[in-house]
Scaffold this active site. Structure first.
Site, mmCIF file in Angstrom:
data_model
loop_
_atom_site.group_PDB
_atom_site.id
_atom_site.type_symbol
_atom_site.label_atom_id
_atom_site.label_comp_id
_atom_site.label_asym_id
_atom_site.label_seq_id
_atom_site.Cartn_x
_atom_site.Cartn_y
_atom_site.Cartn_z
ATOM 1 N N ILE A 24 -16.165 32.044 21.077
ATOM 2 C CA ILE A 24 -16.120 33.409 21.620
ATOM 3 C C ILE A 24 -17.442 34.144 21.376
ATOM 4 O O ILE A 24 -17.744 35.121 22.060
ATOM 5 C CB ILE A 24 -14.924 34.181 20.985
ATOM 6 C CG1 ILE A 24 -14.479 35.330 21.864
ATOM 7 C CG2 ILE A 24 -15.252 34.665 19.586
ATOM 8 C CD1 ILE A 24 -13.142 35.930 21.448
ATOM 9 N N HIS A 34 -13.029 22.952 12.077
ATOM 10 C CA HIS A 34 -13.627 22.937 13.416
ATOM 11 C C HIS A 34 -15.045 22.416 13.338
ATOM 12 O O HIS A 34 -15.786 22.696 12.402
ATOM 13 C CB HIS A 34 -13.582 24.316 14.077
ATOM 14 C CG HIS A 34 -14.056 25.442 13.209
ATOM 15 N ND1 HIS A 34 -13.279 25.983 12.211
ATOM 16 C CD2 HIS A 34 -15.215 26.121 13.197
ATOM 17 C CE1 HIS A 34 -13.951 26.957 11.616
ATOM 18 N NE2 HIS A 34 -15.136 27.046 12.188
ATOM 19 N N LEU A 35 -15.372 21.653 14.365
ATOM 20 C CA LEU A 35 -16.715 21.110 14.527
ATOM 21 C C LEU A 35 -17.400 21.962 15.591
ATOM 22 O O LEU A 35 -16.885 22.087 16.711
ATOM 23 C CB LEU A 35 -16.579 19.653 14.984
ATOM 24 C CG LEU A 35 -17.817 18.791 15.134
ATOM 25 C CD1 LEU A 35 -18.562 18.645 13.809
ATOM 26 C CD2 LEU A 35 -17.410 17.404 15.664
ATOM 27 N N HIS A 36 -18.535 22.574 15.236
ATOM 28 C CA HIS A 36 -19.329 23.311 16.222
ATOM 29 C C HIS A 36 -20.220 22.308 16.950
ATOM 30 O O HIS A 36 -20.963 21.548 16.301
ATOM 31 C CB HIS A 36 -20.249 24.323 15.531
ATOM 32 C CG HIS A 36 -19.586 25.455 14.816
ATOM 33 N ND1 HIS A 36 -19.474 26.721 15.350
ATOM 34 C CD2 HIS A 36 -19.006 25.523 13.583
ATOM 35 C CE1 HIS A 36 -18.884 27.528 14.482
ATOM 36 N NE2 HIS A 36 -18.585 26.820 13.391
ATOM 37 N N GLY A 59 -20.240 30.078 5.376
ATOM 38 C CA GLY A 59 -20.072 30.769 6.652
ATOM 39 C C GLY A 59 -18.769 30.476 7.361
ATOM 40 O O GLY A 59 -18.579 30.909 8.499
ATOM 41 N N GLN A 60 -17.855 29.735 6.706
ATOM 42 C CA GLN A 60 -16.565 29.481 7.373
ATOM 43 C C GLN A 60 -15.770 30.782 7.439
ATOM 44 O O GLN A 60 -15.584 31.462 6.428
ATOM 45 C CB GLN A 60 -15.761 28.414 6.614
ATOM 46 C CG GLN A 60 -14.492 28.009 7.371
ATOM 47 C CD GLN A 60 -13.701 26.884 6.681
ATOM 48 O OE1 GLN A 60 -14.021 26.487 5.567
ATOM 49 N NE2 GLN A 60 -12.673 26.405 7.351
ATOM 50 N N SER A 61 -15.339 31.133 8.650
ATOM 51 C CA SER A 61 -14.569 32.367 8.834
ATOM 52 C C SER A 61 -13.171 32.101 9.371
ATOM 53 O O SER A 61 -12.305 32.973 9.290
ATOM 54 C CB SER A 61 -15.309 33.327 9.767
ATOM 55 O OG SER A 61 -15.524 32.723 11.028
HETATM 56 P P1 DGP Z 1 -16.927 29.424 11.350
HETATM 57 O O1 DGP Z 1 -17.731 30.656 11.061
HETATM 58 O O2 DGP Z 1 -17.687 28.131 11.090
HETATM 59 O O3 DGP Z 1 -15.574 29.452 10.676
HETATM 60 O O4 DGP Z 1 -16.695 29.452 12.920
HETATM 61 C C1 DGP Z 1 -15.652 30.152 13.519
HETATM 62 C C2 DGP Z 1 -16.022 30.356 14.943
HETATM 63 O O5 DGP Z 1 -14.858 30.738 15.660
HETATM 64 C C3 DGP Z 1 -17.053 31.452 15.195
HETATM 65 O O6 DGP Z 1 -18.239 30.872 15.712
HETATM 66 C C4 DGP Z 1 -16.410 32.376 16.214
HETATM 67 C C5 DGP Z 1 -15.221 31.590 16.707
HETATM 68 N N1 DGP Z 1 -14.061 32.376 17.017
HETATM 69 C C6 DGP Z 1 -13.473 33.303 16.219
HETATM 70 N N2 DGP Z 1 -12.407 33.827 16.812
HETATM 71 C C7 DGP Z 1 -12.307 33.207 18.035
HETATM 72 C C8 DGP Z 1 -11.383 33.328 19.117
HETATM 73 O O7 DGP Z 1 -10.422 34.102 19.099
HETATM 74 N N3 DGP Z 1 -11.614 32.553 20.198
HETATM 75 C C9 DGP Z 1 -12.672 31.680 20.250
HETATM 76 N N4 DGP Z 1 -12.808 30.959 21.364
HETATM 77 N N5 DGP Z 1 -13.552 31.529 19.239
HETATM 78 C C10 DGP Z 1 -13.362 32.299 18.146
#
Ligand code: DGP
Length: 111
Positions: free
Chosen positions: A30, A97-99, A90-92
């Protein structure tokens, strides 16, 4: 369990899903940090990399297989795969999940 990515996997929350198979789901981030920024998540809830066990080997293989297939489909010759483990890194979202990031040059060391 109140997990955002579990809700995306089960389609309770909408997302731009671009791949789904028996083990993993991939959808657009997102808040993209590169022209291509896709998240690939296990369909089952796994909190993070630190929670992986040998029993997750097929799921882990599916995560990386989906990443390479999606990168090829996007025409990416080079790309970065990132897993943030823990808030300090930085995990939120606490569903593994794999970016998959591509479409620009990346610096090293990462920020
Ligand atoms: P991390 O910071 O590594 O935990 O990555 C979490 C990612 O998830 C961050 O890049 C933004 C994404 N993200 C958070 N909320 C949503 C959502 O509701 N939809 C999508 N598609 N991505 C989201």
């Amino acid at each position: 369990m109140d997990c955002l990515f579990c809700k995306i996997v089960s389609a309770q929350i909408p997302a731009n899903v671009i791949h789904k198979d028996a083990l993993v789901t991939a959808f657009r981030d997102i808040n993209p940090q590169a022209p291509t920024h896709i998240l690939i998540v296990p369909n089952e809830h796994i909190g993070g990399a630190a929670d992986l066990t040998p029993a997750h080997t097929p799921t882990l293989a599916a995560l990386f297989a989906a990443a390479s297939q999606l990168a090829a489909a996007k025409g990416l010759s080079g790309y970065r795969l990132v897993i943030n483990q823990g808030a300090e890194a930085g995990q939120s979202v606490f569903h593994l999940h794999l970016h998959l990031l591509g479409g620009r040059r990346f610096a090293w060391p990462p920020g």
